[in-house]
Motif scaffolding. Sequence first.
Motif, mmCIF file in Angstrom:
data_model
loop_
_atom_site.group_PDB
_atom_site.id
_atom_site.type_symbol
_atom_site.label_atom_id
_atom_site.label_comp_id
_atom_site.label_asym_id
_atom_site.label_seq_id
_atom_site.Cartn_x
_atom_site.Cartn_y
_atom_site.Cartn_z
ATOM 1 N N ARG A 10 0.840 -1.184 0.000
ATOM 2 C CA ARG A 10 0.000 0.000 0.000
ATOM 3 C C ARG A 10 0.879 1.238 0.000
ATOM 4 O O ARG A 10 1.693 1.428 0.869
ATOM 5 C CB ARG A 10 -0.938 0.009 1.201
ATOM 6 C CG ARG A 10 -1.841 -1.209 1.171
ATOM 7 C CD ARG A 10 -3.022 -1.156 2.089
ATOM 8 N NE ARG A 10 -3.812 -2.337 1.822
ATOM 9 C CZ ARG A 10 -4.868 -2.363 1.026
ATOM 10 N NH1 ARG A 10 -5.271 -1.264 0.434
ATOM 11 N NH2 ARG A 10 -5.532 -3.482 0.822
ATOM 12 N N VAL A 11 0.723 2.054 -0.989
ATOM 13 C CA VAL A 11 1.457 3.312 -1.045
ATOM 14 C C VAL A 11 0.473 4.412 -1.430
ATOM 15 O O VAL A 11 -0.569 4.141 -2.008
ATOM 16 C CB VAL A 11 2.595 3.289 -2.099
ATOM 17 C CG1 VAL A 11 3.661 2.283 -1.717
ATOM 18 C CG2 VAL A 11 2.044 2.976 -3.478
ATOM 19 N N SER A 12 0.829 5.623 -1.074
ATOM 20 C CA SER A 12 0.000 6.721 -1.544
ATOM 21 C C SER A 12 0.381 6.976 -2.986
ATOM 22 O O SER A 12 1.550 7.115 -3.326
ATOM 23 C CB SER A 12 0.263 7.964 -0.705
ATOM 24 O OG SER A 12 1.571 8.411 -0.907
ATOM 25 N N ALA A 13 -0.605 7.009 -3.840
ATOM 26 C CA ALA A 13 -0.318 7.063 -5.272
ATOM 27 C C ALA A 13 -0.645 8.427 -5.848
ATOM 28 O O ALA A 13 -1.432 9.189 -5.296
ATOM 29 C CB ALA A 13 -1.112 6.000 -5.991
ATOM 30 N N GLU A 43 5.901 5.640 -8.614
ATOM 31 C CA GLU A 43 5.204 5.758 -7.334
ATOM 32 C C GLU A 43 4.899 4.392 -6.731
ATOM 33 O O GLU A 43 4.716 4.269 -5.527
ATOM 34 C CB GLU A 43 3.896 6.536 -7.513
ATOM 35 C CG GLU A 43 4.080 8.015 -7.723
ATOM 36 C CD GLU A 43 4.799 8.692 -6.562
ATOM 37 O OE1 GLU A 43 4.253 8.685 -5.450
ATOM 38 O OE2 GLU A 43 5.908 9.213 -6.773
ATOM 39 N N LEU A 44 4.808 3.379 -7.591
ATOM 40 C CA LEU A 44 4.458 2.051 -7.106
ATOM 41 C C LEU A 44 5.676 1.270 -6.627
ATOM 42 O O LEU A 44 5.547 0.229 -5.995
ATOM 43 C CB LEU A 44 3.752 1.259 -8.215
ATOM 44 C CG LEU A 44 2.405 1.826 -8.673
ATOM 45 C CD1 LEU A 44 1.886 1.049 -9.861
ATOM 46 C CD2 LEU A 44 1.388 1.783 -7.537
ATOM 47 N N HIS A 93 13.448 13.881 -5.349
ATOM 48 C CA HIS A 93 13.173 14.009 -3.926
ATOM 49 C C HIS A 93 14.171 14.966 -3.263
ATOM 50 O O HIS A 93 13.793 15.858 -2.507
ATOM 51 C CB HIS A 93 13.227 12.624 -3.286
ATOM 52 C CG HIS A 93 12.898 12.638 -1.832
ATOM 53 N ND1 HIS A 93 11.617 12.848 -1.374
ATOM 54 C CD2 HIS A 93 13.680 12.485 -0.739
ATOM 55 C CE1 HIS A 93 11.630 12.819 -0.061
ATOM 56 N NE2 HIS A 93 12.865 12.605 0.354
ATOM 57 N N ARG A 94 15.462 14.797 -3.583
ATOM 58 C CA ARG A 94 16.486 15.669 -3.001
ATOM 59 C C ARG A 94 16.316 17.125 -3.411
ATOM 60 O O ARG A 94 16.624 18.036 -2.650
ATOM 61 C CB ARG A 94 17.878 15.199 -3.435
ATOM 62 C CG ARG A 94 18.294 13.928 -2.746
ATOM 63 C CD ARG A 94 19.692 13.498 -3.059
ATOM 64 N NE ARG A 94 19.994 12.328 -2.251
ATOM 65 C CZ ARG A 94 20.416 12.387 -0.991
ATOM 66 N NH1 ARG A 94 20.614 13.546 -0.402
ATOM 67 N NH2 ARG A 94 20.637 11.280 -0.317
ATOM 68 N N ASP A 98 8.228 17.860 -6.153
ATOM 69 C CA ASP A 98 7.082 17.001 -5.861
ATOM 70 C C ASP A 98 6.620 16.273 -7.127
ATOM 71 O O ASP A 98 6.487 16.897 -8.184
ATOM 72 C CB ASP A 98 5.948 17.873 -5.316
ATOM 73 C CG ASP A 98 4.759 17.044 -4.895
ATOM 74 O OD1 ASP A 98 4.844 16.418 -3.834
ATOM 75 O OD2 ASP A 98 3.767 17.000 -5.651
ATOM 76 N N PRO A 99 6.389 14.943 -7.025
ATOM 77 C CA PRO A 99 5.972 14.195 -8.220
ATOM 78 C C PRO A 99 4.728 14.786 -8.884
ATOM 79 O O PRO A 99 4.639 14.832 -10.102
ATOM 80 C CB PRO A 99 5.679 12.798 -7.670
ATOM 81 C CG PRO A 99 6.462 12.684 -6.417
ATOM 82 C CD PRO A 99 6.539 14.077 -5.845
ATOM 83 N N ALA A 100 3.797 15.235 -8.068
ATOM 84 C CA ALA A 100 2.560 15.792 -8.643
ATOM 85 C C ALA A 100 2.848 17.096 -9.392
ATOM 86 O O ALA A 100 2.292 17.342 -10.465
ATOM 87 C CB ALA A 100 1.534 16.020 -7.543
ATOM 88 N N ASP A 101 3.734 17.921 -8.840
ATOM 89 C CA ASP A 101 4.104 19.169 -9.524
ATOM 90 C C ASP A 101 4.818 18.883 -10.836
ATOM 91 O O ASP A 101 4.596 19.556 -11.849
ATOM 92 C CB ASP A 101 5.041 20.009 -8.646
ATOM 93 C CG ASP A 101 4.334 20.557 -7.426
ATOM 94 O OD1 ASP A 101 3.083 20.535 -7.429
ATOM 95 O OD2 ASP A 101 5.014 20.991 -6.488
ATOM 96 N N TYR A 102 5.681 17.882 -10.790
ATOM 97 C CA TYR A 102 6.427 17.484 -11.990
ATOM 98 C C TYR A 102 5.444 17.142 -13.112
ATOM 99 O O TYR A 102 5.567 17.617 -14.243
ATOM 100 C CB TYR A 102 7.296 16.288 -11.625
ATOM 101 C CG TYR A 102 8.281 15.826 -12.684
ATOM 102 C CD1 TYR A 102 9.433 16.548 -12.947
ATOM 103 C CD2 TYR A 102 8.067 14.641 -13.393
ATOM 104 C CE1 TYR A 102 10.358 16.104 -13.891
ATOM 105 C CE2 TYR A 102 8.974 14.196 -14.333
ATOM 106 C CZ TYR A 102 10.120 14.927 -14.579
ATOM 107 O OH TYR A 102 11.026 14.486 -15.517
#
Lengths: 357, 357
Positions: A10-13, A43-44, A93-94, A98-102
Amino acid sequence: MSEVKSKIKRVSALKQRGKVLRDTNPLLAVFQWGCNHMMNEAELVSDQPLILDRDFKAFSKVQVHNQYYNEQELPNKFKVKEYCPVVFKSLRHRFGEDPADYLTSICDGQIYGGKSTGKGGGDIYYTHDHRLVIKTLAKEEVASFHHTFKQYYSYIVECDGDTLLARYLGMYRITVHEKETYMVVMNSIRPVGIPTHRLYDLKGSKVDRKASDKERAKDLPCLKDIDFEEAQERLYLGGDTETFKETLKRDVQFLEKHNLMDYSLLVAIHDCNEQTPGEIDRDVDVYHVGPHAKDLKADPKRLYFIGIIDVLTVYSTRKRAAHAAKTAKHGARAEISTVKPDQYAKRLLEFVSSMLA
Amino acid sequence: MSEVKSKIKRVSALKQRGKVLRDTNPLLAVFQWGCNHMMNEAELVSDQPLILDRDFKAFSKVQVHNQYYNEQELPNKFKVKEYCPVVFKSLRHRFGEDPADYLTSICDGQIYGGKSTGKGGGDIYYTHDHRLVIKTLAKEEVASFHHTFKQYYSYIVECDGDTLLARYLGMYRITVHEKETYMVVMNSIRPVGIPTHRLYDLKGSKVDRKASDKERAKDLPCLKDIDFEEAQERLYLGGDTETFKETLKRDVQFLEKHNLMDYSLLVAIHDCNEQTPGEIDRDVDVYHVGPHAKDLKADPKRLYFIGIIDVLTVYSTRKRAAHAAKTAKHGARAEISTVKPDQYAKRLLEFVSSMLA
């Protein structure tokens, strides 16, 4: 009915992007599709505590073939390859990306740009929000990139983000109609929401380092070393001068050590005199202009956003050949831009010292 | 900077599933990955007002090759092909199958099942919530499916969902380690949340139509025609009897017309006497047991959930060969299950008539 043993992770996707660019340029449509696909995959994948050697050889390839399906949106056949997905995930990440912003930057709007006017030959694109820069690379540049990527990653970890080096966020190969295009994504040095009034690409060389008339005719031309001198431009960094010089020196030493050259110092200048009053709260905005910008607020009249770009080109056979050709043309002692990495580094540092007020 | 003309399509998108089954069975892990991928793609495709001939020839294929990446979750190389994506999207819509529910059932938990005990040879799986059934098909069954799928689709549109036929929701080919597996997804006939106490698979034949001892040892054995007779089972449909008979007749006529046979009437019986009181509100629950179930509430003691399954097998050369073999064994007039489509239809209708109370 046989039982199947399983573990459910379970991860936040990420939320699936609900848009696909329907572009006249299939390359960009596939690039957007590919970034979305690869980010969702990333993300998975479980986070790993340590980046390993093999992660620099890793890749993820996806090949799509649609028949009579989704033809309006995408080519029938295409491939997307992401290089070193785990390393880039760690870099994003470093860099606080943010993945969503990307994905919002890449997928939620038109991608601008195209043919570069520079001599590098690669094309330069910008995301709709101008937050990310996408460059196409020649195949040998990709090889060079891989050659140095591990050192780059280690350096970023070491200096903990305190660097002027370009922030690489992803590297892809897009194949449409059998044609392969290598694309690298970086943070833009220019901040979002703060207008750039002057833009300089500086290498410390005087040879051929003047913007063309065509370039100068643009709304925001990318000016060069000679233009900088002619405009009697200076960087007023005040109390930040020493920190800036130290960071720059360390960065350039890293590049020199790894035989890298041909990079530029990109300087974007925001002129507060030209700013509508109240549009920027300097105490707030300037320190939130994105992780990449080196923002310096000593000069009461200007804001500077500075970074070193095009850093992953190794001094290669091709460069050596160009050096020989230019030496023959301009004489061995001419201040040409094609020199060896140590000379290149020294020359840039000297030039930058001279331009600090 | 050249401007690129683009249109941005905005649709409401599925939320990316945040889970991937880490199964000891790579087939199921890839199946879940593939369904998630294909459903997300389908959400991005514009709805078309009309299903066209070419949509029955359409497919979407995706091939993945990961190196040193995501190895814990998925095989290094795999392929997923979805057949007729637009048609299945339309069918899911017609059957009221919400895309998010479809993905929740498939991706958010373990998939149960495996080797079928039936003679069909295909494997049968169930989603964690038992809402969907997944069957593997032989290659020739897939060809047969495609042969009849257009007629099936037209029939579903015509009868506007008022049918006992199996509800096909998706068809995929999964390739793992070079092995191709064809999988079809259907709604389960058994409702979610209402226990089944007895389960019958009926064909109207008496030959070889008795559950094996092994089958009978199960918690819920799948019983057959002879078991049905021996148990003196009856369907008490009361006022719904005529409607049921009409629907069944129309369905069977459709199957006969298209040379289909070897289908079964699956009957799941919920015995209200065995039900904890208050667990089911019959007036509410029974009419909400899923789009597939034909629920009939004339019998005060029982609820029936009835559907026709395995409907897309064409009477083929293979069947004819089996018929010849069985005729030789049991004699030309024996009530064997391998007959021609018209006889098959007639026999089933007669048997069902005899079992109605």
